[in-house]
Structures are given as C-alpha cells and as structure tokens.
Write a protein that holds these residues in place. Sequence first.
Motif, mmCIF file in Angstrom:
data_model
loop_
_atom_site.group_PDB
_atom_site.id
_atom_site.type_symbol
_atom_site.label_atom_id
_atom_site.label_comp_id
_atom_site.label_asym_id
_atom_site.label_seq_id
_atom_site.Cartn_x
_atom_site.Cartn_y
_atom_site.Cartn_z
ATOM 1 N N ASP A 166 -13.146 -36.707 21.723
ATOM 2 C CA ASP A 166 -12.317 -37.996 22.378
ATOM 3 C C ASP A 166 -12.262 -38.264 23.790
ATOM 4 O O ASP A 166 -13.223 -37.792 24.300
ATOM 5 C CB ASP A 166 -11.255 -38.567 22.159
ATOM 6 C CG ASP A 166 -9.861 -36.724 22.214
ATOM 7 O OD1 ASP A 166 -10.282 -36.718 22.712
ATOM 8 O OD2 ASP A 166 -9.106 -37.275 21.454
ATOM 9 N N SER A 167 -11.151 -38.201 24.382
ATOM 10 C CA SER A 167 -11.605 -39.176 26.343
ATOM 11 C C SER A 167 -11.656 -37.587 27.308
ATOM 12 O O SER A 167 -12.094 -37.376 27.572
ATOM 13 C CB SER A 167 -10.107 -39.972 26.320
ATOM 14 O OG SER A 167 -9.220 -38.879 25.684
ATOM 15 N N ASN A 168 -10.841 -35.988 25.889
ATOM 16 C CA ASN A 168 -10.365 -34.908 26.538
ATOM 17 C C ASN A 168 -11.909 -34.786 26.089
ATOM 18 O O ASN A 168 -12.006 -33.547 27.036
ATOM 19 C CB ASN A 168 -9.799 -34.473 25.769
ATOM 20 C CG ASN A 168 -7.919 -34.291 27.118
ATOM 21 O OD1 ASN A 168 -7.874 -35.088 28.324
ATOM 22 N ND2 ASN A 168 -7.167 -34.878 25.983
ATOM 23 N N THR A 169 -12.281 -34.647 25.365
ATOM 24 C CA THR A 169 -13.920 -34.482 25.749
ATOM 25 C C THR A 169 -15.144 -34.755 27.011
ATOM 26 O O THR A 169 -16.226 -34.714 27.255
ATOM 27 C CB THR A 169 -14.678 -35.023 23.946
ATOM 28 O OG1 THR A 169 -14.002 -33.675 23.338
ATOM 29 C CG2 THR A 169 -16.213 -33.511 24.169
ATOM 30 N N TYR A 170 -15.248 -36.368 26.557
ATOM 31 C CA TYR A 170 -15.610 -37.464 27.759
ATOM 32 C C TYR A 170 -15.491 -36.336 29.212
ATOM 33 O O TYR A 170 -16.117 -36.950 29.592
ATOM 34 C CB TYR A 170 -15.205 -38.829 27.209
ATOM 35 C CG TYR A 170 -15.886 -39.428 28.613
ATOM 36 C CD1 TYR A 170 -16.963 -40.282 27.724
ATOM 37 C CD2 TYR A 170 -14.638 -40.254 29.384
ATOM 38 C CE1 TYR A 170 -17.192 -41.271 29.078
ATOM 39 C CE2 TYR A 170 -15.561 -41.232 30.496
ATOM 40 C CZ TYR A 170 -16.603 -41.553 30.431
ATOM 41 O OH TYR A 170 -17.091 -42.209 30.993
ATOM 42 N N GLY A 171 -13.879 -36.578 29.534
ATOM 43 C CA GLY A 171 -13.709 -35.824 30.997
ATOM 44 C C GLY A 171 -12.775 -37.250 31.442
ATOM 45 O O GLY A 171 -13.180 -37.034 32.730
ATOM 46 N N TYR A 228 -14.950 -36.771 34.886
ATOM 47 C CA TYR A 228 -15.464 -35.906 36.031
ATOM 48 C C TYR A 228 -16.069 -35.894 35.822
ATOM 49 O O TYR A 228 -17.084 -36.199 34.853
ATOM 50 C CB TYR A 228 -14.806 -34.387 35.319
ATOM 51 C CG TYR A 228 -12.241 -34.588 35.015
ATOM 52 C CD1 TYR A 228 -12.221 -34.656 36.307
ATOM 53 C CD2 TYR A 228 -12.070 -34.476 34.091
ATOM 54 C CE1 TYR A 228 -10.478 -34.844 36.541
ATOM 55 C CE2 TYR A 228 -10.773 -34.373 33.665
ATOM 56 C CZ TYR A 228 -10.480 -34.965 34.922
ATOM 57 O OH TYR A 228 -8.981 -34.688 35.187
ATOM 58 N N PRO A 229 -17.009 -34.838 37.351
ATOM 59 C CA PRO A 229 -18.651 -34.845 37.202
ATOM 60 C C PRO A 229 -19.029 -33.612 35.831
ATOM 61 O O PRO A 229 -18.094 -33.660 35.536
ATOM 62 C CB PRO A 229 -18.694 -34.479 38.400
ATOM 63 C CG PRO A 229 -17.239 -34.878 39.103
ATOM 64 C CD PRO A 229 -16.086 -34.688 37.977
ATOM 65 N N HIS A 230 -19.700 -33.566 35.832
ATOM 66 C CA HIS A 230 -20.847 -33.397 34.412
ATOM 67 C C HIS A 230 -20.387 -31.380 34.008
ATOM 68 O O HIS A 230 -19.661 -31.144 33.101
ATOM 69 C CB HIS A 230 -22.500 -33.447 34.295
ATOM 70 C CG HIS A 230 -22.610 -32.728 35.056
ATOM 71 N ND1 HIS A 230 -23.063 -31.296 34.327
ATOM 72 C CD2 HIS A 230 -23.567 -33.464 36.572
ATOM 73 C CE1 HIS A 230 -24.108 -30.927 35.760
ATOM 74 N NE2 HIS A 230 -24.423 -32.324 37.077
ATOM 75 N N ASP A 231 -20.101 -31.198 34.796
ATOM 76 C CA ASP A 231 -19.795 -29.438 35.504
ATOM 77 C C ASP A 231 -18.455 -28.903 35.473
ATOM 78 O O ASP A 231 -18.268 -27.971 35.354
ATOM 79 C CB ASP A 231 -20.662 -29.243 36.887
ATOM 80 C CG ASP A 231 -19.879 -29.220 37.646
ATOM 81 O OD1 ASP A 231 -19.510 -30.992 37.392
ATOM 82 O OD2 ASP A 231 -20.527 -28.570 39.152
#
Lengths: 214, 358
Positions: free
Chosen positions: A9-14, A25-28
């Motif tokens: 969910d959003s915690n994987t989306y960032g 968050y940025p991808h890294d």
Amino acid sequence: MRSVLCYGDSNTYGQTTASKPDDRYPHDVRWPGVLRGLIGNEWLVIEEGLSGRTTVSNDEIEGPEKNGRTYLRPCIMSHKPLDLIIIMLGTNDLKVRFNKTPCEIAMGIGALVTDIKAMPAGVDGKIPEILIVAPPPTALDLKEWSDVFLGAQEKSRALAREYERIAEAHEVHFFDAGLVVNSSDEDGFHLDVQAHKDLGHAIAEEIAAIGWPN
Amino acid sequence: MPDMRFAPPPTVRVAEHPGGMNQVLARSFNERLIMSLLLQHDGMTRLQLGQESGLSAQTISVIVRALERDNLVSKGEAVRGRIGPPTTPISLNPNGAFSIGLHVDRHAIEATIINFVGSPVAQKRNTLTTFNVQNVRDALIGMVDMLLGELTATQKALVAGIGLTFPQRFEAEEEQEQAVLTFDFEQDLRAHSGLEVVIQDDVTAAASAETLYGQAKRMDDLLFCYASKDLKPRLILGGRIYTGSKPQIPICDCQTWALTAQNLENVVTQDDLGIQRWIKQVVSKAADLVQDLATFASVPEMILSAPVPTAVMDELVSRIRTEISADLSVTGSRFGPNALAIGAAIMPIQTRFTANTL
C-alpha cells in the motif's frame, strides 16, 4: 537474475508522513529502493505499492482500483516469472468503513496467497515463494485520521499474530515489520525515512535467510 | 453452514508458558526431521536445512519459526524475536530441553541430566549395598528428586522425560534379578515424577547416544562396543542400531572385573597388572570380533566405550588399531565413565524430538 515483487500500500509506494496527497519519497529512499540498493545486483526489485490498497475489499470512497485482490492477478501476470512475492497490506483494511476484525484482515491476506498459489507465476511454471509482512501497528494518536481509523490502534496490534497464523496455515514465509519499525508519530500510520531504511535492510536479510540455491 | 474453505486458520501452536513441554506437545515428523539435522550439524542455514531434508523453503520457514517459539532453536542476535541474519546458522538451543538418565547396575545407580545438546548438567552416583527391587526403587526415586532439585523451576518444566537403562544381566541372584527386571519401573517413576519414562537396554542406549551426540553423529555404518566385564557390541547399519541380537563376549569374571573397576576408578596406575590384563583381553576380543564381523559385513568405523579414564581409553584405542586391519578406523567415546547414564538420558530426547526411532 531473480525477481521480487513488492506488493503493498502507501507504505510500499513511499507516501511521506506529511499529510499531502501524492507526496512520495524518492525511489532510493522508499524501502523497495533501499532493498534494490542492497541486493539489486542479483535481484530485480519490482515496486507495486498503491496508497489506499486493501487486501480484498472494494473501497466505496476511494474507488475500486484500491482492491488488492482484483489487481493482484494482472499485476503478477505483468511481471512474471517471479521468484518471490512480498505482500505487505492490511493497514487500510483497519479503516472503520470495512468493519473487519484482525482475524478477517489476515484472512484477506490468506485469500491473496491462495490466488498466487493458483497461478504458475514462478520460474519454470512453479509457484513463487511468498513472504507475508505484517505491517507495524499504528501510532496511538492518529490525528485527523482518527475517525477513518476508529479502533485501528488496538486492531493493528493484533495483526502480526493473526498474520503469523495465516502464514503457518498456508505454509509461507512471514516477517513482522513491527519488530524493526514503528509507524511515524507525524501522521500515525506512515513510515518515515529511517523506517523505510530499516525495513529495507530487514527485508533484505529475510530474503537472504530464505536461502536460494545457485 | 459456512464454506469451510474460508474457516479461520487454526491457532498457532505456542508453548506460552515454560510448562508447555509437559503438555503432550507432539512434534510433527518434519519438525523432528529438522531437529535431527540440527543435532547432527552444529549450525545450518535454512537453505542447507532445505537441501538436506528435501522440504520446501516455506515449510522450513514455518518449522523454524515454530521451533523458535518453543525455544528449541537459538534465536538470532541481530533482531529480537526473529530468525538471525542469513549468515548466522540456526542451531539448537542447549537450554531448550533437558533429560534425565538413570542407569541401574548390580552395584550402583548412575544418574545424569543432560541438556538439549547432550552436555551433562548434573551427575550423581548411588551405591547399592543390597540388590533388590525395594532398594533399586528407592534409589531411583531418590535420584530423580535429587537431580530435579539441581534444576531451576524453568528448567524443570523443560525436562523431556526419564530414560532408564538396565544391563541384559545383573549377575545377581536369579530371584532378585528377575524381580528387578520384571518390576514396572516405568509406571512407578511416571507416577512419582509426572514425567514420561523410556526404558532401554544399556548398551543400545549408549550406542544411540553416540549416533545422536557423540562420535558417530555423521556415520551411517559402524560397530559400537562397550567394554567392561564383557565386550558388548552393537552393529549400526544405515544409521539404525540392530537390536535383534545382543551378544556378550566375556572378558573376565565378576570378581576380577569388580577389582579392576575399583582400580580404574581410583586411577591406581595404568601399569597395574590387573588393568593391563583386562586391556589385553579387550583388545584381543575386539580384534576377534572385527574379524568375525568382516565375513558378512564391512563397516568402516568402530567406536569403543568403557568406564575407564581417558588415558586407559587412549591405550585401548591405539592397541586395537595396531591389532586390526587399517580399513577400520577406531575411535574412543568422549562420554567417559558416564557413557551409560548419558545413553539413558538421550532416550527421551530421541523419542520426543528426533525422526530416528529404534
């Protein structure tokens, strides 16, 4: 090169802890990115995080695309063959509109596992390894989200136990993210930068601990 | 009636309190298989466990978590409450279980408590002045109480059971001997202690101890010999102990053995004539035995156990080595003079936690 799908969910989306829509968050920095930084030379890390994603429910308010079950099949078929599928969902199922107990949320995870096992999405037509990750409990103060997540504080603290039951019943890997990270006090249920980093490291260890023959 | 495919999953089996061990907590065959592997190897990764057992990675994952919850395997140090980092192999938790061993002999009862990795944590010896059922029974119960007294409450709750071993013959008066051999110690000790009791003959149990914790951990075919008044061999083929025949090859008579045993215990000196005569006899009988055995089975290893000090064991081993062909490697047991009590103590661990049954 192996491939791992991070389905969440959003915690994987960032999604950041600032209460701004689509502030990512940025991808890294987000945990799949941290994971990529650690094992990226051997693994293709595929990010499939969607804010508001539930395990198996249609969300009458946020829309049908949030249903984690209907999107799972096309998502897996788009990325197969996969060596490992990580599922970290359930936080959105805590919303009072779904009226679910922790046990039922875990059963939603079980339904996703059943769906994965029904499709030969692994290498050579096998079934991929599945790692269920229990999301960390919410903070006690959920700020402006308190009504949406009415009762979630207590229910979220029972998720890990229920998820472990489901993991045992389905014979899949299990990890309790609550052992290494907390939800941010900022908004009450998202992960901050440090938490993404810690989670990425912990997941990298879990993946290695599974053991992968050469 | 709801669709049972969607029934809630069964509760995770957790030994929530230390007393969990005393419930009948049957371990699945796959769990026993994994514990057997961990007994054989000092530490294994989940990948190695999967490769050795043939079980899937996910099954290993579930089993290791279950063993971890019951404290039977050591937890990783990196992160609390979860399996350690991949570089840290999984190993058995020495304090995950304990077991009591009682060996009854004509003149004494040897007792020990071992932990989950086979190390003795307490040892006792009780001399039997008069050999009869009542004395043996009283001494056994006294020993069990004394040994349990050495454990903390937490450890006590983790005692897997009592292993009790007898020799084939006590060399006592026929009437007393029969009375002891037929008395129901299993029921008696279980009623007294509330623990499971496993009975076995002493040499078979000592041979099992070698395969579980000792020198034969990773051997499949071997000849185990216990030397005292008699030479008592057990043949182990494919990791299984053949118990169909339990030969006793006489080394000396009772009186000579009693004297020799006394000298061995007081470590007079290895050059003592009696001891030397005994060593010579053991070596010659062992050599004959190996020769006889070679006509119908070839085993690459021989393990020798005897109630003797290390120096005497070393001499025995080196003399047998020179006496027999080079194809057979001879090793001395590391359990020392307490081998029979340790053998008794491994029986409950073997029956409860491993995939090998006698």
